[in-house]
Design an enzyme around this catalytic site. Structure first.
Site, short mmCIF file in Angstrom:
data_model
loop_
_atom_site.label_atom_id
_atom_site.label_comp_id
_atom_site.label_asym_id
_atom_site.label_seq_id
_atom_site.Cartn_x
_atom_site.Cartn_y
_atom_site.Cartn_z
N LYS A 1 3.47 -15.47 2.59
CA LYS A 1 3.36 -16.24 1.35
C LYS A 1 4.79 -16.59 0.92
O LYS A 1 5.24 -16.21 -0.17
CB LYS A 1 2.61 -15.38 0.31
CG LYS A 1 2.23 -16.08 -0.97
CD LYS A 1 1.12 -17.09 -0.82
CE LYS A 1 0.84 -17.78 -2.13
NZ LYS A 1 0.06 -19.03 -1.98
N TYR B 1 0.83 -1.22 0.00
CA TYR B 1 0.00 0.00 0.00
C TYR B 1 0.86 1.26 0.00
O TYR B 1 0.40 2.34 -0.36
CB TYR B 1 -0.94 0.03 1.21
CG TYR B 1 -2.02 -1.04 1.19
CD1 TYR B 1 -2.21 -1.88 0.09
CD2 TYR B 1 -2.86 -1.22 2.29
CE1 TYR B 1 -3.18 -2.86 0.09
CE2 TYR B 1 -3.84 -2.21 2.29
CZ TYR B 1 -3.99 -3.02 1.18
OH TYR B 1 -4.95 -4.01 1.19
N ASP C 1 -3.02 -18.10 2.15
CA ASP C 1 -4.20 -18.72 1.55
C ASP C 1 -4.78 -19.78 2.49
O ASP C 1 -6.00 -19.88 2.68
CB ASP C 1 -3.90 -19.30 0.16
CG ASP C 1 -2.51 -19.93 0.05
OD1 ASP C 1 -1.74 -19.86 1.02
OD2 ASP C 1 -2.20 -20.51 -1.00
N ASP D 1 -10.89 -8.24 7.94
CA ASP D 1 -12.29 -8.08 7.56
C ASP D 1 -13.00 -9.43 7.59
O ASP D 1 -14.15 -9.54 8.05
CB ASP D 1 -12.43 -7.45 6.17
CG ASP D 1 -12.56 -5.94 6.25
OD1 ASP D 1 -12.15 -5.38 7.29
OD2 ASP D 1 -13.07 -5.32 5.30
N ASP E 1 -5.19 -6.62 6.07
CA ASP E 1 -6.39 -5.88 5.67
C ASP E 1 -7.50 -6.87 5.32
O ASP E 1 -8.64 -6.78 5.80
CB ASP E 1 -6.02 -5.01 4.46
CG ASP E 1 -7.11 -4.02 4.10
OD1 ASP E 1 -8.07 -3.89 4.89
OD2 ASP E 1 -7.01 -3.39 3.03
#
Ligand code: NAD
Length: 364
Positions: free
Chosen positions: A191, A142, A223, A251, A247
């Site tokens: 990852k 980001y 994942d 959620d 992020d």
């Protein structure tokens, strides 16, 4: 203990929910003999109206001069047409940057009394959901370079994901510190089968591990983690991960617990000062109706006591009082069940809910 708390009531339901959190903090203070000094700070729409700026420098300085910051929420329809730099949300971004808070901590906890509100199967919820996601907040993709180039007929977009060892180390330490104040289990999510930044992440986390012998560190690919959060959330205590993974996963985690009005958060940087706020917005649709759920803000105040002021017993007390009030069947509108279950519950407004929780604390 004496602590100065900068209080940002903000807009919409902000003043209502923050008022109830202060009522609960006052009850804890008198129970344990602490003094909490509140300093009001204008931020968001109210600051635009009063000062023409969503976070005037003097207000930021008040926050930096406090031991911690408690925030309700900012924003609303009235300020939607204000130019970008003057939007209420800009005040929040400037506050986070000004305070240097690089770690966002969001608990995912199911209250047994509200289990039916979870979209997960009862057999999964029954095992319990009580974990925290520690998300790196001011680095990673980001904050890397973003560009779109056109070569020939085709456009090409590039977003750079960069992490330095020191950025990983500082968020890793928050993960370990958080885990040692809970059940001592830290799951590092990355990852590393594909990304260099994740391989560095994993290496740094394992370099830190010997400094925290009371914490068990495990690794999980992102994942798989997304799958495990819905398959077996009971396995998690603390998850630490980079900005974008955090992020998305936070959620997902908030959804499995039921209501947005119940979830607190903290953002921490260097030192003990933190920013504490519920995860929801200013809910202008219900502002002024005394129907908002103040529990997310009350639990944010509990997080402040636990993580910034090192007062775990006082934080436990608040959480136990919330649980006791839910046990008695009290519900704000957002957590009121339908059907048969409704007949076993009693409706409370925002101020009544705050009063009930503070009342339990006063009883000791
Ligand atoms: P929201 O979270 O304010 O509301 C979404 C829905 O949830 C609404 O129906 C609302 O009534 C309900 N809700 C939220 N909190 C509740 C509570 N405590 N009790 C009961 N019901 C609750 O999101 P939104 O409607 O998308 O945004 C409204 C405003 O809030 C916007 O201006 C947005 O920019 C701002 N916002 C601020 C923050 C913040 O201050 N951190 C975060 C998100 C959104």
């Amino acid at each position: 203990m004496e602590k100065k708390i900068a209080v940002i009531r903000g807009d919409g339901i902000g003043p209502e929910i923050v008022g109830e959190a202060l009522r609960v903090l006052d009850a804890v203070a008198s129970l344990y003999g602490h003094t909490f000094i509140y300093e009001d700070v204008d931020m968001g729409g109210i600051a635009i109206d009063k000062w023409g700026d969503p976070l005037p420098e003097a207000m930021l300085q008040k926050c930096l001069g406090a031991d911690s910051v408690l925030l309700g929420a900012v924003g609303g329809e009235k300020w939607n047409s204000v130019p970008g730099e003057k939007r209420p949300e800009k005040g929040l971004l400037r506050l986070r940057a000004g305070m240097g808070v690089y770690s966002n901590n969001r608990p995912a906890r199911i209250w047994p009394q509200l289990a039916s509100a979870s979209p997960l199967r009862a057999s999964i919820v029954e095992k319990g959901i009580d974990f925290i996601i520690v998300r790196e907040l001011i680095g990673g993709i980001y904050f890397g370079e973003h560009k779109t180039e056109t070569a020939g007929e085709e456009a090409c977009a590039v977003d750079v994901l960069r992490y330095t060892e020191s950025e990983i180390e500082r968020i890793g330490r928050i993960g370990f510190e958080t885990a040692r104040k809970r059940r001592g289990q830290l799951c590092s999510v990355e990852k590393s089968n594909v990304l260099d930044s994740s391989r560095l992440w994993k290496k740094v986390l394992h370099r830190l591990a010997p400094e925290y012998p009371d914490v068990t560190l495990t690794d999980m690919l992102v994942d798989n983690c997304a799958m495990q959060i819905v398959k077996n959330p009971a396995q998690f205590d603390v998850i630490v991960t980079e900005n974008m993974f955090g992020d998305i996963l936070s959620d997902e985690a908030s959804m499995i617990t039921g209501s947005i009005g119940m979830i607190p958060s903290s953002s921490l940087g260097k030192g003990s000062r933190g920013l504490y706020e519920p995860i929801h917005g200013s809910a202008p649709d219900i502002a002024g109706t005394d129907t908002a759920n103040p529990i997310g803000t009350i639990l944010s105040a509990a997080m402040m006591l636990r993580y910034s002021f090192d007062l775990p017993a006082e934080a436990d007390c608040i959480e136990n009082a919330v649980s006791a009030v839910l046990d008695e069947g009290w519900r704000t509108t957002d957590i009121m069940p339908g059907g048969d279950e409704a007949s076993r519950c009693k409706k409370a407004g925002c101020s009544q809910m705050g009063g009930l929780i503070a009342g339990h604390l006063k009883k000791g």
